[in-house]
Scaffold this motif. Sequence first.
Motif, mmCIF file in Angstrom:
data_model
loop_
_atom_site.group_PDB
_atom_site.id
_atom_site.type_symbol
_atom_site.label_atom_id
_atom_site.label_comp_id
_atom_site.label_asym_id
_atom_site.label_seq_id
_atom_site.Cartn_x
_atom_site.Cartn_y
_atom_site.Cartn_z
ATOM 1 N N THR A 99 91.058 114.304 5.862
ATOM 2 C CA THR A 99 90.165 115.298 5.269
ATOM 3 C C THR A 99 89.059 115.626 6.263
ATOM 4 N N GLY A 100 88.763 116.905 6.368
ATOM 5 C CA GLY A 100 87.680 117.359 7.225
ATOM 6 C C GLY A 100 87.870 117.086 8.702
ATOM 7 N N GLY A 101 89.054 116.692 9.108
ATOM 8 C CA GLY A 101 89.306 116.405 10.515
ATOM 9 C C GLY A 101 88.635 115.148 11.015
ATOM 10 N N ALA A 102 87.907 114.424 10.135
ATOM 11 C CA ALA A 102 87.161 113.251 10.579
ATOM 12 C C ALA A 102 87.506 111.982 9.814
ATOM 13 N N LEU A 103 88.020 112.107 8.594
ATOM 14 C CA LEU A 103 88.340 110.934 7.792
ATOM 15 C C LEU A 103 89.846 110.808 7.609
ATOM 16 N N ASN A 104 90.359 109.639 7.954
ATOM 17 C CA ASN A 104 91.761 109.328 7.731
ATOM 18 C C ASN A 104 91.819 108.221 6.693
ATOM 19 N N GLU A 105 92.285 108.547 5.485
ATOM 20 C CA GLU A 105 92.449 107.555 4.432
ATOM 21 C C GLU A 105 93.867 107.034 4.506
ATOM 22 N N LEU A 106 94.002 105.706 4.600
ATOM 23 C CA LEU A 106 95.308 105.092 4.813
ATOM 24 C C LEU A 106 95.647 104.141 3.675
ATOM 25 N N SER A 107 96.929 104.026 3.353
ATOM 26 C CA SER A 107 97.368 103.086 2.313
ATOM 27 C C SER A 107 98.308 102.049 2.922
ATOM 28 N N ARG A 108 98.172 100.809 2.408
ATOM 29 C CA ARG A 108 98.995 99.675 2.881
ATOM 30 C C ARG A 108 98.961 99.614 4.408
ATOM 31 N N VAL A 109 97.829 99.179 4.945
ATOM 32 C CA VAL A 109 97.514 99.245 6.371
ATOM 33 C C VAL A 109 97.659 97.892 7.060
ATOM 34 N N GLU A 130 95.445 93.071 7.315
ATOM 35 C CA GLU A 130 96.294 93.793 6.377
ATOM 36 C C GLU A 130 95.407 94.199 5.216
ATOM 37 N N ALA A 131 95.546 95.434 4.730
ATOM 38 C CA ALA A 131 94.700 95.889 3.630
ATOM 39 C C ALA A 131 95.446 96.873 2.743
ATOM 40 N N ASP A 132 95.026 96.922 1.488
ATOM 41 C CA ASP A 132 95.614 97.894 0.573
ATOM 42 C C ASP A 132 95.201 99.305 0.957
ATOM 43 N N ARG A 133 93.930 99.461 1.369
ATOM 44 C CA ARG A 133 93.423 100.781 1.744
ATOM 45 C C ARG A 133 92.489 100.647 2.940
ATOM 46 N N ALA A 134 92.406 101.716 3.710
ATOM 47 C CA ALA A 134 91.458 101.761 4.830
ATOM 48 C C ALA A 134 91.027 103.203 5.040
ATOM 49 N N ILE A 135 89.827 103.358 5.587
ATOM 50 C CA ILE A 135 89.329 104.681 5.957
ATOM 51 C C ILE A 135 88.875 104.611 7.400
ATOM 52 N N GLN A 136 89.490 105.444 8.231
ATOM 53 C CA GLN A 136 89.067 105.566 9.620
ATOM 54 C C GLN A 136 88.134 106.772 9.688
ATOM 55 N N ASP A 137 86.866 106.515 9.984
ATOM 56 C CA ASP A 137 85.855 107.565 10.091
ATOM 57 C C ASP A 137 85.658 107.846 11.573
ATOM 58 N N THR A 138 86.253 108.933 12.057
ATOM 59 C CA THR A 138 86.210 109.219 13.491
ATOM 60 C C THR A 138 84.858 109.764 13.948
ATOM 61 N N GLU A 139 84.042 110.278 13.021
ATOM 62 C CA GLU A 139 82.698 110.751 13.390
ATOM 63 C C GLU A 139 81.723 109.600 13.550
ATOM 64 N N ASN A 140 81.778 108.623 12.628
ATOM 65 C CA ASN A 140 80.884 107.460 12.685
ATOM 66 C C ASN A 140 81.510 106.275 13.403
ATOM 67 N N HIS A 141 82.734 106.451 13.881
ATOM 68 C CA HIS A 141 83.429 105.451 14.707
ATOM 69 C C HIS A 141 83.523 104.087 14.031
ATOM 70 N N ARG A 142 84.081 104.069 12.815
ATOM 71 C CA ARG A 142 84.318 102.800 12.148
ATOM 72 C C ARG A 142 85.551 102.875 11.275
ATOM 73 N N ILE A 143 86.137 101.719 11.028
ATOM 74 C CA ILE A 143 87.283 101.601 10.131
ATOM 75 C C ILE A 143 86.876 100.633 9.029
ATOM 76 N N PHE A 163 85.685 95.089 4.242
ATOM 77 C CA PHE A 163 85.498 94.672 5.634
ATOM 78 C C PHE A 163 85.474 95.931 6.481
ATOM 79 N N TRP A 164 84.674 95.961 7.530
ATOM 80 C CA TRP A 164 84.698 97.087 8.470
ATOM 81 C C TRP A 164 84.458 96.580 9.877
ATOM 82 N N HIS A 165 84.909 97.371 10.829
ATOM 83 C CA HIS A 165 84.640 97.077 12.235
ATOM 84 C C HIS A 165 84.534 98.399 12.980
ATOM 85 N N PRO A 166 83.920 98.396 14.152
ATOM 86 C CA PRO A 166 83.821 99.631 14.937
ATOM 87 C C PRO A 166 85.204 100.155 15.305
#
Length: 176
Positions: A99-109, A130-143, A163-166
């Motif tokens: 969405t918006g070219g910046a957020l990647n929402e992922l399932s079963r990651v 391993e996670a049920d869901r994850a969001i990669q925010d490419t603008e704020n550089h975090r997962i 949990f999050w990491h850069p």
Amino acid sequence: VTFTADQVEYDRERAIVTARGKVEAWQRGRVIRADMMRFDRNTGVSVAIGNVVMIEPTGQVMFAEYAELSRDMSEGIAKAVRAILDRNGRLAANGMRRTGGALNELSRVVYSACDACKDNPSRPLLWQLEADRAIQDTENHRIEYRDATIRMGGLPVAWVPFFWHPDPSVARSSGL
């Protein structure tokens, strides 16, 4: 969008362009390759099927079996996703929504930056998330991960609800 393909058909009645065989489309630094792509000129939606490769301007590469993308490739969904990120980061997911070219929402990651063992590639990685869901925010550089399990040598060592990491594109960042 500019594209090349081995074969192109245009259905004037439905305003649908179908490209087959070594299809490659590019726009604003984004490139997508697939065995077949269909573009609906009425809705602006592109569908890519078979050996889909999406290359971002940042160099991040995503692979999928199926993808639907908006006209500017900034919105869409993908199934059976694998990605090569910066700094040896690797990610796999059942599905993804951009969405918006910046957020990647992922399932079963599954995510790791470890290489497979050269002597025994089927051996579990040194560590992976391993996670049920994850969001990669490419603008704020975090997962960010939800309902995550940290595995070491294939064995679960910790479960965390959040949990999050850069993002691997960041050279240095504080905090987890």
